[in-house]
Design a protein around this motif. Structure first.
Motif, PDB file in Angstrom:
ATOM      1  N   THR A 278       0.835  -1.205   0.000  1.00  0.00           N
ATOM      2  CA  THR A 278       0.000   0.000   0.000  1.00  0.00           C
ATOM      3  C   THR A 278       0.870   1.255   0.000  1.00  0.00           C
ATOM      4  O   THR A 278       0.517   2.258  -0.627  1.00  0.00           O
ATOM      5  CB  THR A 278      -0.971   0.040   1.193  1.00  0.00           C
ATOM      6  OG1 THR A 278      -0.235  -0.112   2.425  1.00  0.00           O
ATOM      7  CG2 THR A 278      -2.011  -1.063   1.093  1.00  0.00           C
ATOM      8  N   LYS A 279       2.009   1.194   0.670  1.00  0.00           N
ATOM      9  CA  LYS A 279       2.937   2.331   0.669  1.00  0.00           C
ATOM     10  C   LYS A 279       3.385   2.619  -0.763  1.00  0.00           C
ATOM     11  O   LYS A 279       3.388   3.782  -1.213  1.00  0.00           O
ATOM     12  CB  LYS A 279       4.145   2.021   1.556  1.00  0.00           C
ATOM     13  CG  LYS A 279       5.148   3.166   1.697  1.00  0.00           C
ATOM     14  CD  LYS A 279       6.213   2.795   2.733  1.00  0.00           C
ATOM     15  CE  LYS A 279       7.182   3.951   2.965  1.00  0.00           C
ATOM     16  NZ  LYS A 279       8.089   4.160   1.816  1.00  0.00           N
ATOM     17  N   GLU A 280       3.730   1.559  -1.491  1.00  0.00           N
ATOM     18  CA  GLU A 280       4.167   1.721  -2.881  1.00  0.00           C
ATOM     19  C   GLU A 280       3.031   2.263  -3.755  1.00  0.00           C
ATOM     20  O   GLU A 280       3.234   3.164  -4.566  1.00  0.00           O
ATOM     21  CB  GLU A 280       4.656   0.374  -3.422  1.00  0.00           C
ATOM     22  CG  GLU A 280       5.234   0.443  -4.821  1.00  0.00           C
ATOM     23  CD  GLU A 280       5.730  -0.898  -5.324  1.00  0.00           C
ATOM     24  OE1 GLU A 280       6.066  -0.972  -6.522  1.00  0.00           O
ATOM     25  OE2 GLU A 280       5.767  -1.868  -4.540  1.00  0.00           O
ATOM     26  N   LEU A 281       1.837   1.718  -3.582  1.00  0.00           N
ATOM     27  CA  LEU A 281       0.692   2.166  -4.377  1.00  0.00           C
ATOM     28  C   LEU A 281       0.354   3.630  -4.098  1.00  0.00           C
ATOM     29  O   LEU A 281       0.114   4.419  -5.021  1.00  0.00           O
ATOM     30  CB  LEU A 281      -0.520   1.279  -4.097  1.00  0.00           C
ATOM     31  CG  LEU A 281      -0.509  -0.100  -4.749  1.00  0.00           C
ATOM     32  CD1 LEU A 281      -1.514  -1.033  -4.072  1.00  0.00           C
ATOM     33  CD2 LEU A 281      -0.807  -0.006  -6.246  1.00  0.00           C
ATOM     34  N   LEU A 282       0.325   3.995  -2.821  1.00  0.00           N
ATOM     35  CA  LEU A 282       0.002   5.373  -2.449  1.00  0.00           C
ATOM     36  C   LEU A 282       1.040   6.351  -3.006  1.00  0.00           C
ATOM     37  O   LEU A 282       0.695   7.436  -3.477  1.00  0.00           O
ATOM     38  CB  LEU A 282      -0.101   5.504  -0.932  1.00  0.00           C
ATOM     39  CG  LEU A 282      -1.317   4.823  -0.288  1.00  0.00           C
ATOM     40  CD1 LEU A 282      -1.151   4.767   1.225  1.00  0.00           C
ATOM     41  CD2 LEU A 282      -2.621   5.538  -0.658  1.00  0.00           C
ATOM     42  N   GLU A 283       2.297   5.950  -2.964  1.00  0.00           N
ATOM     43  CA  GLU A 283       3.363   6.804  -3.504  1.00  0.00           C
ATOM     44  C   GLU A 283       3.209   7.004  -5.006  1.00  0.00           C
ATOM     45  O   GLU A 283       3.593   8.034  -5.554  1.00  0.00           O
ATOM     46  CB  GLU A 283       4.737   6.198  -3.186  1.00  0.00           C
ATOM     47  CG  GLU A 283       5.135   6.360  -1.721  1.00  0.00           C
ATOM     48  CD  GLU A 283       6.408   5.612  -1.367  1.00  0.00           C
ATOM     49  OE1 GLU A 283       6.902   4.826  -2.215  1.00  0.00           O
ATOM     50  OE2 GLU A 283       6.910   5.796  -0.240  1.00  0.00           O
ATOM     51  N   LYS A 284       2.641   6.004  -5.678  1.00  0.00           N
ATOM     52  CA  LYS A 284       2.426   6.096  -7.123  1.00  0.00           C
ATOM     53  C   LYS A 284       1.137   6.848  -7.466  1.00  0.00           C
ATOM     54  O   LYS A 284       0.868   7.119  -8.633  1.00  0.00           O
ATOM     55  CB  LYS A 284       2.393   4.696  -7.740  1.00  0.00           C
ATOM     56  CG  LYS A 284       3.741   3.988  -7.775  1.00  0.00           C
ATOM     57  CD  LYS A 284       3.635   2.620  -8.401  1.00  0.00           C
ATOM     58  CE  LYS A 284       4.974   1.911  -8.420  1.00  0.00           C
ATOM     59  NZ  LYS A 284       5.975   2.572  -9.274  1.00  0.00           N
ATOM     60  N   GLY A 285       0.325   7.139  -6.444  1.00  0.00           N
ATOM     61  CA  GLY A 285      -0.901   7.896  -6.679  1.00  0.00           C
ATOM     62  C   GLY A 285      -2.162   7.065  -6.751  1.00  0.00           C
ATOM     63  O   GLY A 285      -3.209   7.567  -7.160  1.00  0.00           O
TER      64      GLY A 285
END
Length: 281
Positions: A181-188
């Motif tokens: 989720t951290k990676e997804l959120l960082e990608k928008g």
């Protein structure tokens, strides 16, 4: 996306500009377009029968239709993205034309299939791989801005059904969710739904433990999807078939609803609807 009011989580999904309120749990009906799915293989893999089944799922109470062009059961036939797209054909647009209010999720681990589905009108990406089987998946989720279902699974297609005995299944799943989720959120990608991955590489004991600890999964930050319909961790210990465990499945559905589950992914929509209505009383 979430709002927190009086310590109770209310989630909203932005589905192509349509705000979907998950304060009341939703039922996701499964529409397999596969000839080799473990419990309904071949029944709905042509256009006419698939559309008829979609209509039945909707009439019985499904608010989301999950279209699956490829079976992910153990030893299933492996399809390319091109083959998935060919199998889907015009099914997405047909359902959208007949039932414009219904939400459609597309069950695929290919970014190219998602792009096809997006152009046809899907509302949700349902990726069993957590972006691990196609390194373009997260990028595509960002581009489409569709809600993304993140499932916990082993890191490759070849190993997704390898049984792992986790030291603490809830802790392991949450660690995975935290990182992804951290990676997804960082990608928008802001609209994320979490799926603990029942039926994928987990022992019966660990899956029952997950049922008991659903309330701890995902840290309360994201809505939870639970997909236990016709799963072997329920029917095998009982010596039953996938089609003969409705009573046991509905008891487990009630258990996860009481712990905050927001989407039930099911084959038997009418039975799940009864359980949901009982829960909402």
């Amino acid at each position: 996306m979430q709002n927190i009011s009086s310590s109770v989580n209310t989630y909203y999904l932005n589905c192509n500009g349509r705000m979907v309120d998950l304060s009341s749990p939703k039922i996701m009906g499964i529409l397999n377009l596969t000839p080799d799915s473990f419990s309904d293989g071949g029944k709905f893999n042509n256009g006419k029968s698939a559309l008829k089944h979609a209509e039945q799922l909707i009439q019985e109470g499904a608010e989301i239709i999950d279209i699956g062009p490829q079976s992910t059961r153990p030893n299933a036939e492996f399809l390319s993205s091109e083959e998935e797209v060919e199998r889907i054909g015009d099914m997405i647009s047909l359902i959208k034309k007949e039932f414009p209010e219904i939400l459609i999720s597309l069950d695929t681990f290919y970014a190219e299939t998602v792009k096809f589905g997006y152009n046809e009108g899907i509302d949700i990406i349902n990726d069993i791989s957590g972006g691990q089987f196609d390194d373009k998946m997260f990028e595509t989720a960002t581009e489409t801005k569709l809600p993304y279902i993140l499932m916990h699974v082993n890191p490759s297609y070849e190993t997704m059904h390898d049984k792992i005995k986790f030291q603490d299944i809830t802790l392991s799943v949450n660690q995975y969710f935290f990182e992804k989720t951290k990676e997804l959120l960082e990608k928008g990608v802001n609209d994320i739904i979490l799926d603990p991955g029942f039926g994928f590489g987990k022992t019966v004991e660990d899956q029952m433990k997950m049922i008991d600890e659903v309330k701890y999964l995902g840290f309360g930050k994201f809505p939870l999807l639970i997909g236990i319909s016709r799963k072997s961790f329920i029917y095998k210990p009982l010596g039953k078939s996938p089609l003969d465990i409705n009573e046991e499945t509905q008891k487990l559905h009630m258990k996860v609803l009481k712990q905050g589950a927001k989407i039930l992914r099911v084959h038997d929509v009418a039975e799940a609807k009864k359980t949901l209505e009982e829960f909402l009383k």
